[in-house]
Design an enzyme around this catalytic site. Sequence first.
Site, PDB file in Angstrom:
ATOM      1  N   GLY A  31       0.808  -1.211   0.000  1.00  0.00           N
ATOM      2  CA  GLY A  31       0.000   0.000   0.000  1.00  0.00           C
ATOM      3  C   GLY A  31       0.846   1.268   0.000  1.00  0.00           C
ATOM      4  O   GLY A  31       0.544   2.241  -0.698  1.00  0.00           O
ATOM      5  N   THR A  82      12.611  -7.058 -10.202  1.00  0.00           N
ATOM      6  CA  THR A  82      12.089  -8.401 -10.436  1.00  0.00           C
ATOM      7  C   THR A  82      10.821  -8.611  -9.614  1.00  0.00           C
ATOM      8  O   THR A  82      10.785  -8.292  -8.428  1.00  0.00           O
ATOM      9  CB  THR A  82      13.153  -9.451 -10.064  1.00  0.00           C
ATOM     10  OG1 THR A  82      14.301  -9.189 -10.868  1.00  0.00           O
ATOM     11  CG2 THR A  82      12.663 -10.872 -10.316  1.00  0.00           C
ATOM     12  N   CYS A 104       1.047   3.503  13.319  1.00  0.00           N
ATOM     13  CA  CYS A 104       2.197   4.363  13.044  1.00  0.00           C
ATOM     14  C   CYS A 104       2.308   5.500  14.060  1.00  0.00           C
ATOM     15  O   CYS A 104       3.381   5.995  14.313  1.00  0.00           O
ATOM     16  CB  CYS A 104       2.099   4.963  11.650  1.00  0.00           C
ATOM     17  SG  CYS A 104       1.569   3.779  10.433  1.00  0.00           S
TER      18      CYS A 104
HETATM   19  C1  LIG Z   1      -1.948  -0.355   5.843  1.00  0.00           C
HETATM   20  C2  LIG Z   1      -2.348   0.789   5.002  1.00  0.00           C
HETATM   21  C3  LIG Z   1      -1.466   1.314   4.046  1.00  0.00           C
HETATM   22  C4  LIG Z   1      -0.044   0.807   3.896  1.00  0.00           C
HETATM   23  O1  LIG Z   1      -0.010  -0.463   3.304  1.00  0.00           O
HETATM   24  P1  LIG Z   1       1.336  -1.347   3.445  1.00  0.00           P
HETATM   25  O2  LIG Z   1       1.104  -2.482   2.508  1.00  0.00           O
HETATM   26  O3  LIG Z   1       1.397  -1.780   4.864  1.00  0.00           O
HETATM   27  O4  LIG Z   1       2.462  -0.503   3.019  1.00  0.00           O
HETATM   28  C5  LIG Z   1      -1.903   2.357   3.272  1.00  0.00           C
HETATM   29  N1  LIG Z   1      -3.142   2.855   3.400  1.00  0.00           N
HETATM   30  C6  LIG Z   1      -4.018   2.377   4.303  1.00  0.00           C
HETATM   31  C7  LIG Z   1      -5.373   2.967   4.387  1.00  0.00           C
HETATM   32  C8  LIG Z   1      -3.645   1.334   5.144  1.00  0.00           C
HETATM   33  O5  LIG Z   1      -4.509   0.882   6.042  1.00  0.00           O
END
Ligand SMILES: *Cc1c(COP(=O)(O)O)cnc(C)c1O
Length: 390
Positions: free
Chosen positions: A75, A241, A330
């Site tokens: 994400g 990759t 976080c």
């Molecule tokens: C967890 C989260 C992310 C980050 O995703 P990762 O795969 O952990 O980097 C981004 N946006 C939202 C809304 C999330 O809940």
Amino acid sequence: MTNTDKLVYLDHAATTPTHPEVADAIFPFLREQFGNPSSLYSVGREAKGVLEESREKIAGHIGARPEEIYFTSGGTESNNFALHGVAWANRKRGNHIITSMIEHHALLEPCHFLEKQGFEVTYLPVDSQGMVDPGDLRGALTDRTILVSIMHANNEMGTIQPISELAAAARERSICIHTDAVQTMGNVPTDVNELDIDMLSVSAHKLYGPKGVGFLYVRKGTRFGAFHRGGAQERNKRAGTENLAGIVGMAKALELGAKGMAERSHRIALTRDRLVEGLLGKLEGRVRLTGHPSERLPNNVSLCVPGVEGEAMLLLLDMHGICASSGSACTSGSLEPSHVLLAMGIPPEIAHGSLRFTLGWSTSEEDVDRVVEVLPPIVERLRAMSPLHV
Ligand SMILES: *Cc1c(COP(=O)(O)O)cnc(C)c1O
């Protein structure tokens, strides 16, 4: 946690367990099928075949075409890719980006970084239930606006935004619209045409897939560039990759997520309501629910307990084998209250007492009943000790 207690995991917005069928799908790609999809010999061609098959499956689940899917590491990367990809490719047309005050740090931090590089970012406010007003978006659009990015559902308090209405406002001016759909995938429908968006971020580990893999959907015709550079993978837009095992696992996770989603989400919402009613029954007047009453993720319960520290509740819940969260993962660890709760107008002293339970596919009534049994005495105990207590 005594060893007679079963673990009650209610933090599925932070991460989900890997589904056994996902693990089974991944396994051969760790053990035997090690080919690099870019290699020309048969082992590589087989890997390439699996990669493209996975891309097709994943595209199908969101109503996209396979060539509109770009694999990423999750994400965070998808959000960075969307922002940087659009910002730099459209630099000559404009430098204005619009987002909201309640985005995930994986969206807000790259926005702050772009501001330092000369871009202008407008952070739209939300109402007390966490909603962005499409009228506010219309009012903020200018001739220099190149991107609108508003999250689909919020990870902390679960409010689901009216994305198609927001998208319509951006469309009127032919401005690209991105949404962070990390929390909605597998919970509520996320068809890119129904949402009417140009870009969408997804992460596998929030929907029973492996960690470290995700994708960015980019509608054909969208003007955007590479975010990081190197080899020619992902149509020259995302070098490196491919994480084939992860991608295979993500395709499986999306398949499982789509299967029976409506019934599953309905069942989870009923269990969530049982948790809310149970807690309100015992803590009436001492808790304040946050987020939208109906336009919210089916698995999210978020609340504030005035006069009590969220972290203190988490630690005591953990001693009873219950995993929950306070603010976002976080921000916990720092004493800053959640930017999301503050944006909804919740005073800092109340936002400090935030608690979030996010249910999963296998959460039982027994699990939530355990919380209803364990949390109220914890709250009483902490209130009695608290200097904030009035
Ligand atoms: C967890 C989260 C992310 C980050 O995703 P990762 O795969 O952990 O980097 C981004 N946006 C939202 C809304 C999330 O809940």
